[in-house]
Design a protein around this motif. Structure first.
Motif, PDB file in Angstrom:
ATOM      1  N   LEU A   1       0.379  -1.200   0.210  1.00  0.00           N
ATOM      2  CA  LEU A   1       0.125  -0.166  -0.036  1.00  0.00           C
ATOM      3  C   LEU A   1       0.617   1.267  -0.134  1.00  0.00           C
ATOM      4  O   LEU A   1       0.852   2.165  -0.137  1.00  0.00           O
ATOM      5  CB  LEU A   1      -0.655   0.219   1.225  1.00  0.00           C
ATOM      6  CG  LEU A   1      -2.310  -0.955   0.967  1.00  0.00           C
ATOM      7  CD1 LEU A   1      -3.104  -0.544   2.070  1.00  0.00           C
ATOM      8  CD2 LEU A   1      -2.903  -0.225  -0.098  1.00  0.00           C
ATOM      9  N   CYS A   2       1.964   1.049   0.445  1.00  0.00           N
ATOM     10  CA  CYS A   2       3.321   2.355   0.064  1.00  0.00           C
ATOM     11  C   CYS A   2       4.670   2.326   0.681  1.00  0.00           C
ATOM     12  O   CYS A   2       4.717   0.644  -0.091  1.00  0.00           O
ATOM     13  CB  CYS A   2       2.891   3.397   1.213  1.00  0.00           C
ATOM     14  SG  CYS A   2       3.416   2.097   3.167  1.00  0.00           S
TER      15      CYS A   2
ATOM     16  N   ARG B   1      -4.628  -7.429  10.133  1.00  0.00           N
ATOM     17  CA  ARG B   1      -5.379  -7.524   8.813  1.00  0.00           C
ATOM     18  C   ARG B   1      -5.493  -6.113   8.679  1.00  0.00           C
ATOM     19  O   ARG B   1      -5.660  -5.269   9.115  1.00  0.00           O
ATOM     20  CB  ARG B   1      -6.934  -7.965   9.436  1.00  0.00           C
ATOM     21  CG  ARG B   1      -7.556  -9.276   9.891  1.00  0.00           C
ATOM     22  CD  ARG B   1      -8.792  -9.500  10.611  1.00  0.00           C
ATOM     23  NE  ARG B   1      -9.188 -10.419  11.149  1.00  0.00           N
ATOM     24  CZ  ARG B   1      -9.363 -11.853  11.002  1.00  0.00           C
ATOM     25  NH1 ARG B   1      -9.569 -11.824   9.958  1.00  0.00           N
ATOM     26  NH2 ARG B   1      -9.548 -12.941  11.377  1.00  0.00           N
ATOM     27  N   ILE B   2      -5.905  -6.187   7.010  1.00  0.00           N
ATOM     28  CA  ILE B   2      -5.730  -4.744   5.982  1.00  0.00           C
ATOM     29  C   ILE B   2      -6.997  -3.745   6.557  1.00  0.00           C
ATOM     30  O   ILE B   2      -6.433  -3.002   6.629  1.00  0.00           O
ATOM     31  CB  ILE B   2      -6.069  -5.121   4.387  1.00  0.00           C
ATOM     32  CG1 ILE B   2      -5.852  -4.152   3.971  1.00  0.00           C
ATOM     33  CG2 ILE B   2      -7.896  -5.451   4.915  1.00  0.00           C
ATOM     34  CD1 ILE B   2      -4.265  -3.484   4.058  1.00  0.00           C
ATOM     35  N   GLU B   3      -7.572  -4.000   7.493  1.00  0.00           N
ATOM     36  CA  GLU B   3      -8.530  -3.315   7.855  1.00  0.00           C
ATOM     37  C   GLU B   3      -8.385  -2.856   8.777  1.00  0.00           C
ATOM     38  O   GLU B   3      -8.036  -1.410   9.251  1.00  0.00           O
ATOM     39  CB  GLU B   3     -10.246  -4.009   8.245  1.00  0.00           C
ATOM     40  CG  GLU B   3     -11.126  -4.152   6.606  1.00  0.00           C
ATOM     41  CD  GLU B   3     -10.583  -5.918   5.938  1.00  0.00           C
ATOM     42  OE1 GLU B   3     -10.987  -5.892   4.968  1.00  0.00           O
ATOM     43  OE2 GLU B   3      -9.744  -6.795   7.291  1.00  0.00           O
TER      44      GLU B   3
ATOM     45  N   ARG C   1      -8.304  -3.095  -4.354  1.00  0.00           N
ATOM     46  CA  ARG C   1      -8.772  -3.975  -3.811  1.00  0.00           C
ATOM     47  C   ARG C   1      -8.103  -4.575  -3.034  1.00  0.00           C
ATOM     48  O   ARG C   1      -8.794  -6.383  -2.770  1.00  0.00           O
ATOM     49  CB  ARG C   1      -9.346  -4.945  -5.273  1.00  0.00           C
ATOM     50  CG  ARG C   1      -9.795  -4.545  -6.309  1.00  0.00           C
ATOM     51  CD  ARG C   1     -10.627  -4.940  -7.473  1.00  0.00           C
ATOM     52  NE  ARG C   1     -10.746  -4.034  -8.612  1.00  0.00           N
ATOM     53  CZ  ARG C   1     -11.868  -4.665  -9.514  1.00  0.00           C
ATOM     54  NH1 ARG C   1     -11.082  -6.097 -10.034  1.00  0.00           N
ATOM     55  NH2 ARG C   1     -12.112  -3.799 -10.555  1.00  0.00           N
ATOM     56  N   LEU C   2      -7.909  -4.573  -2.240  1.00  0.00           N
ATOM     57  CA  LEU C   2      -7.374  -5.119  -0.742  1.00  0.00           C
ATOM     58  C   LEU C   2      -8.530  -5.302   0.487  1.00  0.00           C
ATOM     59  O   LEU C   2      -8.392  -5.852   1.546  1.00  0.00           O
ATOM     60  CB  LEU C   2      -6.229  -4.834   0.089  1.00  0.00           C
ATOM     61  CG  LEU C   2      -5.370  -4.056  -0.932  1.00  0.00           C
ATOM     62  CD1 LEU C   2      -3.877  -3.792  -0.650  1.00  0.00           C
ATOM     63  CD2 LEU C   2      -4.625  -5.937  -1.048  1.00  0.00           C
ATOM     64  N   THR C   3      -9.282  -3.892   0.049  1.00  0.00           N
ATOM     65  CA  THR C   3     -10.336  -4.705   0.861  1.00  0.00           C
ATOM     66  C   THR C   3     -11.641  -3.475   0.167  1.00  0.00           C
ATOM     67  O   THR C   3     -11.506  -3.094  -0.148  1.00  0.00           O
ATOM     68  CB  THR C   3     -10.387  -4.340   2.517  1.00  0.00           C
ATOM     69  OG1 THR C   3     -11.232  -3.840   3.375  1.00  0.00           O
ATOM     70  CG2 THR C   3     -10.343  -2.431   2.205  1.00  0.00           C
ATOM     71  N   THR C   4     -12.917  -3.516   1.588  1.00  0.00           N
ATOM     72  CA  THR C   4     -13.673  -2.464   0.877  1.00  0.00           C
ATOM     73  C   THR C   4     -14.184  -1.824   2.087  1.00  0.00           C
ATOM     74  O   THR C   4     -14.673  -1.899   3.000  1.00  0.00           O
ATOM     75  CB  THR C   4     -15.415  -3.039   0.578  1.00  0.00           C
ATOM     76  OG1 THR C   4     -15.934  -4.067   1.511  1.00  0.00           O
ATOM     77  CG2 THR C   4     -15.135  -4.383  -0.493  1.00  0.00           C
TER      78      THR C   4
ATOM     79  N   ALA D   1     -12.014   6.903  -5.413  1.00  0.00           N
ATOM     80  CA  ALA D   1     -10.841   5.890  -5.738  1.00  0.00           C
ATOM     81  C   ALA D   1      -9.310   6.744  -5.393  1.00  0.00           C
ATOM     82  O   ALA D   1      -8.495   6.165  -5.730  1.00  0.00           O
ATOM     83  CB  ALA D   1     -11.141   5.309  -6.530  1.00  0.00           C
ATOM     84  N   SER D   2      -9.588   8.153  -5.285  1.00  0.00           N
ATOM     85  CA  SER D   2      -8.365   8.898  -4.557  1.00  0.00           C
ATOM     86  C   SER D   2      -8.408   9.880  -4.085  1.00  0.00           C
ATOM     87  O   SER D   2      -9.805  10.465  -3.760  1.00  0.00           O
ATOM     88  CB  SER D   2      -7.335   9.016  -6.294  1.00  0.00           C
ATOM     89  OG  SER D   2      -8.330  10.085  -6.585  1.00  0.00           O
ATOM     90  N   VAL D   3      -7.382  10.965  -3.209  1.00  0.00           N
ATOM     91  CA  VAL D   3      -8.201  11.655  -2.464  1.00  0.00           C
ATOM     92  C   VAL D   3      -8.328  13.254  -3.669  1.00  0.00           C
ATOM     93  O   VAL D   3      -9.030  13.697  -2.852  1.00  0.00           O
ATOM     94  CB  VAL D   3      -6.347  12.329  -1.953  1.00  0.00           C
ATOM     95  CG1 VAL D   3      -6.557  13.689  -1.075  1.00  0.00           C
ATOM     96  CG2 VAL D   3      -6.344  11.054  -0.752  1.00  0.00           C
TER      97      VAL D   3
END
Length: 315
Positions: free
Chosen positions: A70-71, A116-118, A144-147, A179-181
């Protein structure tokens, strides 16, 4: 490998000491070794930090985000979380967090042990400015790692969370398709602030061999809006973006393209331009000023339209 693991495997303290002194092993932290020579990667350092923190420890915060991509890996401190009942002295370069629910928040299968990703996203989003929090949320959902729904459920499971209403609002915006800032700023500063209609977000349209994805689309008015953030639209993809825009225009759509500077520095002007094109497409309402100092430009249906600051392809 830890010293305890090596001893359980049948090695002696003398053998461990010899391998370290001879350079075959490298001491990373007290009692934690890299069993190879040469450079030590950030990935190895993350593993070493978890081993050094001991029983029940997991990677968390930015280190867990690095682990799932993620980074980018940084040279900053490594973050681990340990059970609240344990007292761990943080070695140099490691930040130790304590949590009563670390077992529940641990990912069931990923290695090294990590949240966990959340839980990772919530750890990073709590106590930071909304824009930074939205950056983490959008990155995780966009990959799409989480919602947004899974993040909302994880938030509800937590007790006291500073800024919970703000986080809830950000997750609602992510659920709408931001989907973005940059897309989030458009939603807040352009669309809602000026009473523009809501577009379809992440609109998918077929093309030869796959699909094009449009950031924002107004189907009734045949208007597509592309927001050119550097993360989603790097320079190397520019020609692909041009081909997509040309195909949209060829099909009868209008395309407006805005940069980060447009949305951040002059959202009122952007709102005026979008409203003007929407009205040409049949939308009956004008944009509304966002406040007393709004710089909303009045629509002028007689002028030729030019998107300032944008470089649109010509068919």
């Amino acid at each position: 490998m830890t010293r305890a693991q090596a001893l359980r495997a049948g090695m002696t303290l003398a053998e461990i000491t010899h391998r370290v002194r001879s350079g075959r092993w490298q001491r990373l932290f007290a009692g934690v070794y890299a069993t190879f020579t040469g450079p030590v990667s950030r990935e190895v350092w993350r593993w070493a930090a978890v081993l050094r923190a001991g029983e029940g420890a997991v990677l968390s915060h930015r280190s867990a985000a690095e682990e799932v991509g993620l980074c980018r890996a940084s040279q900053g401190p490594l973050h681990v979380t340990v059970p609240a009942a344990r007292r761990v002295t943080a070695p140099g370069g490691v930040v130790v967090h304590r949590c009563r629910h670390v077992r529940e928040r641990r990912h069931p299968s990923r290695q090294p042990p990590q949240t966990r990703i959340e839980e990772t996203i919530l750890d990073l989003a709590v106590g930071v400015p909304p824009e930074e929090a939205m950056g983490w949320i959008a990155a995780a959902c966009g990959a799409r790692l989480t919602t947004a729904d899974r993040l909302r459920r994880a938030l509800r499971r937590r007790g006291f969370v500073p800024g919970r209403p703000v986080l809830t609002s950000l997750l609602d915006d992510a659920a709408e398709g931001c989907a973005s800032v940059l897309e989030w700023r458009y939603l807040r500063e352009v669309e809602r602030a000026h009473s523009l209609p809501a577009p379809a977000r992440q609109w998918r349209r077929p093309r030869s061999g796959g699909y094009w994805y449009d950031d924002l689309y107004y189907p009734g008015e045949r208007l597509r809006i592309e927001l050119d953030g550097q993360a989603a639209h790097p320079a190397e993809t520019r020609w692909r973006d041009y081909r997509r825009d040309n195909a949209a225009v060829q099909s009868g759509d209008t395309v407006l393209r805005y940069s980060t500077g447009d949305i951040f520095d002059d959202p009122c002007r952007v709102a005026g331009q979008v409203a003007d094109v929407l009205q040409r497409g049949g939308w009956p309402e004008p944009a509304q000023p966002c406040g007393p100092g709004c710089g909303l430009l009045p629509a002028d249906p007689g002028r030729d339209w030019i998107v300032e600051g944008a470089s649109l392809p010509v068919l």
